[in-house]
Motif scaffolding. Structure first.
Motif, short mmCIF file in Angstrom:
data_model
loop_
_atom_site.label_atom_id
_atom_site.label_comp_id
_atom_site.label_asym_id
_atom_site.label_seq_id
_atom_site.Cartn_x
_atom_site.Cartn_y
_atom_site.Cartn_z
N TRP A 409 3.22 -3.84 2.71
CA TRP A 409 2.11 -2.94 2.36
C TRP A 409 1.36 -3.45 1.13
O TRP A 409 0.12 -3.29 1.03
CB TRP A 409 2.61 -1.52 2.13
CG TRP A 409 2.95 -0.80 3.40
CD1 TRP A 409 4.17 -0.35 3.79
CD2 TRP A 409 2.04 -0.47 4.45
NE1 TRP A 409 4.09 0.23 5.03
CE2 TRP A 409 2.79 0.19 5.46
CE3 TRP A 409 0.68 -0.65 4.64
CZ2 TRP A 409 2.22 0.65 6.63
CZ3 TRP A 409 0.09 -0.19 5.82
CH2 TRP A 409 0.86 0.44 6.80
N GLY A 413 -2.55 -4.45 1.10
CA GLY A 413 -3.53 -3.94 0.13
C GLY A 413 -4.36 -5.06 -0.46
O GLY A 413 -5.59 -4.93 -0.61
N THR A 416 -6.86 -6.17 2.12
CA THR A 416 -7.96 -5.20 2.27
C THR A 416 -8.97 -5.35 1.15
O THR A 416 -10.19 -5.34 1.37
CB THR A 416 -7.41 -3.78 2.31
OG1 THR A 416 -6.46 -3.66 3.39
CG2 THR A 416 -8.51 -2.76 2.50
N VAL A 417 -8.47 -5.47 -0.09
CA VAL A 417 -9.36 -5.61 -1.24
C VAL A 417 -10.15 -6.92 -1.16
O VAL A 417 -11.37 -6.94 -1.39
CB VAL A 417 -8.55 -5.55 -2.55
CG1 VAL A 417 -9.44 -5.91 -3.74
CG2 VAL A 417 -7.95 -4.17 -2.73
#
Length: 841
Positions: A409, A413, A416-417
């Motif tokens: 996870w 993240g 995604t950023v």
């Protein structure tokens, strides 16, 4: 343990068969790519070596660099008296002058347009020329021409036939001979017309000038000493190169031309090996799980953890070595196939025997072995952790560790950023980092998400009844197996989706920008799509004199260098461009180009920190370093429509370039002239120029989109190999899972499930895995594709094109391929004996 390892592979060879095939395919791709590019490079080098084999020096006009982007620069012709000056140098045994240029051949009014160049050259007998008469005689008089054997054979031309040669002048000549180039019948994808020197000079409008002078050193005179002596006599205005230098320069140009296809092929090979790595790791993981009791008994019998780890890695080494050997051998043969694929998409490569360098063998063998062994490291560590007590109990699915889930996870993240940062102007490198992080996150979180996604995506299988529900639960119960298989296929689909969205977005942007900026009624360009253009300057004169035409504005392209890096520029006619294009200047004026300045695209100016009034230094092949004043800044979209972010006038172009061909003619018809009537008049006027293609705006836009389609098509075809390997993974995983579920399947058959129901249960599971891969791959590819488009668009956002029809085709084909991948395991499970299955351990 080594003996046990070999016995295990031999006994369970069917388990490793598809894994071996995945290694073979991946290595075949790598080996074939290296063989193809090495072969093409060697054949190009041989051409240059053959062309200069009999001479020691070649004298041409001086140039700051020999080639750019794989295109040899055109040089100014040499004065007629240069040959005499060379012959007068002490140490020169003999010398000869020659003339060469472009000369299109026609037979019975039909142009002969090869994939490569149409060369017109003066005949040079040995040792100055590499062509040797195979049939007929040399061209010694006006009206005579010798063709290369390959051209004559391709187009059915014989000695005694007549051909028309179109250069700066046009003449019909009689074929008096056929010649071969060294041991070959001709140059690859090239037509060659060889004439007497006076004929070549007349056709090329050279007067008494020549293209080059070649010299032979007297006995005992080293070529380098002669090079110095000739240089002292002629001065710095001439380039005096030894035959070794000529071959090296030609090889460098060939290497530049092949660089793109080499990178493309090896990148696709890397994708295939990555997918293959997932298949290999998944296979070994499943096999280790199935052998847990066997491994525990070995531990109980005294085998150490290191011995078990070495045993598994030994199996990987054997599979990797066998696959690498087979793949390397097949890759050598695949070189022919890859050459055919490249040619099918417009990449001109020479014919000839394949070159297999020792480096190719070593790299191919090493990559296959290393990828296979590395893929087996995780399963080997798992095997080493098997405790002796596990021989006494049934093994079950091990849930993912909390540490792995948290790490997954966290990486998700980061991905995604990084990918999302494209919305605020992040660079492509940041997006690429996000793509890599997404792959890592997918690998870590796959076992966590697989059960939920399998049950969600598999909901439609309820319509298939009990077989569909059992398939869904089977996939959900084995999250690691399902995740690894899905990931392998998802990677291939991600790349295909990514390339599709990126390519279609580039096409749409290019087309939209061109239509918005260019307001001409007609665009005239060469059918041969030469990099710097291929329209004779006479085409412009033929069109501008038509009563139906109001304005004709020319465009030309050229190369220049800056600190070793090559860039392209566009030459325009400022006085007429405004009548055929809407060019939006941010600052300055196009009219100021008449004084010898340069207009930059906004992004190029910002990149270099330049404003109007500043100076940009450009290195031209003909004139060397030149300072040009920045006299304007143009909108980036408008610069894109004009092909480059550097604009100069035609007058400035003529000062720094020898090339005298136009790339595009933008034609505006007079008011009241119908589009079809105007086009017909222009076509009629250009009947003497068979390679001049008259296009309306729709056709001109389509031609630009065609170049993107060409690259996209080639990449997609190559990526299909990665998808094929992933589908092998689906088949292999299901086949191995059947071994793992033998007793379960036997019980299902015992309580009434038919053979057909068992078959469809396995098929539906394959379809579900493919559907999961489609959801992940298409989703991830769409996200990465749109982010990359945004990162490449600069300050002004470029709209993302969503080719729904193509993406739906990917979904349908991938799902159908999943069904096909399940056919073999389904057939195997249906033939399973019920009693034997129920008694399986």
């Amino acid at each position: 343990m080594w003996h046990l390892t070999l016995r295990h592979i031999a006994t369970h060879r069917s388990r490793f068969a598809l894994t071996l095939l995945a290694v073979v395919l991946g290595v075949t791709f790598v080996s074939g790519s290296l063989v193809l590019t090495d072969t093409s490079q060697k054949l190009f080098e041989d051409q240059f070596r053959t062309a200069s084999a009999g001479v020691d020096l070649t004298i041409r006009d001086a140039a700051a660099f020999d080639s750019a982007m794989g295109v040899e620069v055109e040089r100014d012709p040499l004065p007629a008296d240069l040959l005499g000056r060379v012959l007068a140098v002490d140490g020169v045994a003999d010398a000869a002058a020659s003339a060469a240029g472009q000369g299109l051949l026609e037979v019975d009014g039909e142009p002969l347009v090869p994939a490569g160049a149409s060369v017109l050259s003066s005949w040079s007998p040995a040792p100055f020329g590499a062509f040797e008469i195979r049939e007929g005689t040399e061209p010694t008089a006006d009206g005579q021409v010798v063709l290369d054997v390959a051209t004559a054979a391709t187009y059915g031309i014989a000695v005694g036939d007549e051909v028309t040669v179109r250069a700066d002048a046009v003449e019909t000549l009689t074929v008096v001979g056929l010649a071969g180039f060294g041991a070959e019948d001709g140059l690859a994808d090239t037509t060659m017309a060889l004439v007497a020197l006076p004929t070549a000079q007349r056709l090329l409008d050279l007067g008494d000038q020549v293209s080059q002078v070649q010299a032979i050193a007297a006995d005992g005179v080293p070529p380098t000493d002669l090079q110095t002596a000739v240089g002292d006599e002629l001065g710095a205005d001439y380039d005096i190169a030894t035959s070794q230098d000529t071959v090296a320069a030609g090889a460098a140009a060939a290497a530049s031309k092949l660089a793109m296809i080499r990178v493309m092929l090896l990148s696709m090979a890397g994708a295939a090996l990555l997918v293959g790595g997932f298949l290999i790791a998944n296979t070994f993981t499943i096999v280790i799980s199935q052998r847990s009791r066997e491994l525990a008994l070995l531990r109980a019998a005294g085998a150490t953890a290191w011995q078990l780890r070495r045993s598994v890695l030994g199996e990987a080494l054997v599979v990797g070595t066998a696959g690498s050997v087979l793949g390397t051998g097949l890759g050598i043969l695949a070189g022919y196939g890859l050459r055919g694929v490249a040619r099918a998409f417009g990449v001109a490569l020479p014919d000839g025997g394949l070159v297999v360098a020792p480096r190719t063998l070593l790299i191919s063998l090493a990559i296959g072995v290393v990828v296979t062994v590395l893929s087996a490291v995780g399963p080997a560590r798992k095997a080493a952790r098997v405790a002796p007590i596990e021989a006494m109990r049934e093994s079950g699915a091990v849930p993912p560790s909390r540490r792995r889930t948290v790490a997954g996870w966290a990486v998700a993240g980061i991905a995604t950023v990084a990918v999302g940062s494209a919305l605020v102007g992040a660079s492509v490198m940041v997006v690429a980092t996000g793509a890599l992080a997404a792959l890592v996150a997918l690998t870590l979180l796959g076992p966590v998400l697989a059960p939920r996604l399998a049950r969600l995506v598999g909901r439609p299988l309820d319509a298939a009844g009990m077989t569909g529900r059992l398939a869904r639960e089977s996939a959900a119960r084995a999250p690691r197996r399902t995740a690894a298989t899905t990931t392998a296929l998802a990677i291939g689909l991600t790349l295909i989706t990514f390339m599709t969205i990126l390519g279609q977005s580039v096409k749409a942007t290019t087309a939209g920008t061109y239509e918005e900026v260019i307001t001409a009624d007609l665009v005239i360009e060469s059918t041969r799509a030469e990099m710097l253009g291929g329209l004779s300057h006479d085409v412009h004169h033929a069109v501008e004199d038509l009563p139906e035409v109001a304005v004709v504005s020319r465009m030309r392209y050229g190369h220049w260098k800056d600190a070793g890096a090559t860039s392209a520029l566009t030459a325009i006619e400022p006085a007429t461009l405004g009548e055929v294009a809407n060019v939006d200047l941010v600052a300055g004026s196009l009219d100021a180009l008449a004084d010898g300045g340069i207009v930059l695209g906004g992004a190029k100016a910002a990149e270099r920190g330049l404003e109007v009034g500043d100076t940009l230094t450009l290195t031209f092949a003909r004139t060397g370093d030149t300072d040009l004043e920045v006299v304007g800044l143009v909108d980036d979209g408008d610069a894109q429509a004009l092909a480059t972010g550097y604009l100069i006038s035609m007058e400035t172009y003529a000062e720094h370039f020898t090339e005298d061909v136009d790339a595009s003619l933008l034609v505006k018809l007079r008011d009241g002239v119908a589009a079809e009537a105007g086009k017909e008049a222009v076509v009629d006027a250009l009947s003497a120029f068979p390679t001049a293609d008259v296009r309306d705006m729709a056709a001109a836009v389509a031609a630009r989109a065609g170049a993107v389609d060409q690259i996209l098509g080639m990449v997609t075809v190559l990526l299909l190999l990665a998808v094929a390997i992933a589908l092998l993974g689906v088949t292999n995983t299901l086949a191995l899972s059947i071994v793992e579920r033998t007793r379960e399947i036997g019980l299902l058959r015992a309580i009434g499930m038919t053979r057909n129901q068992v078959r469809w249960m396995v098929r539906w599971e394959a379809v579900l895995v493919a559907a999961l891969a489609v959801v992940i791959g298409v989703g991830l590819g769409a996200g990465l594709g749109s982010a990359t488009v945004r990162a490449l668009s600069g300050a002004e956002p470029v709209p993302v094109a969503w080719p729904v029809d193509r993406l739906l085709l990917v979904v349908v084909l991938a799902t159908a391929a999943g069904l096909l991948a399940g056919m073999l395991p389904a057939r195997r499970v249906a033939r399973m004996d019920v009693l034997s299955a129920m008694s399986a351990q």
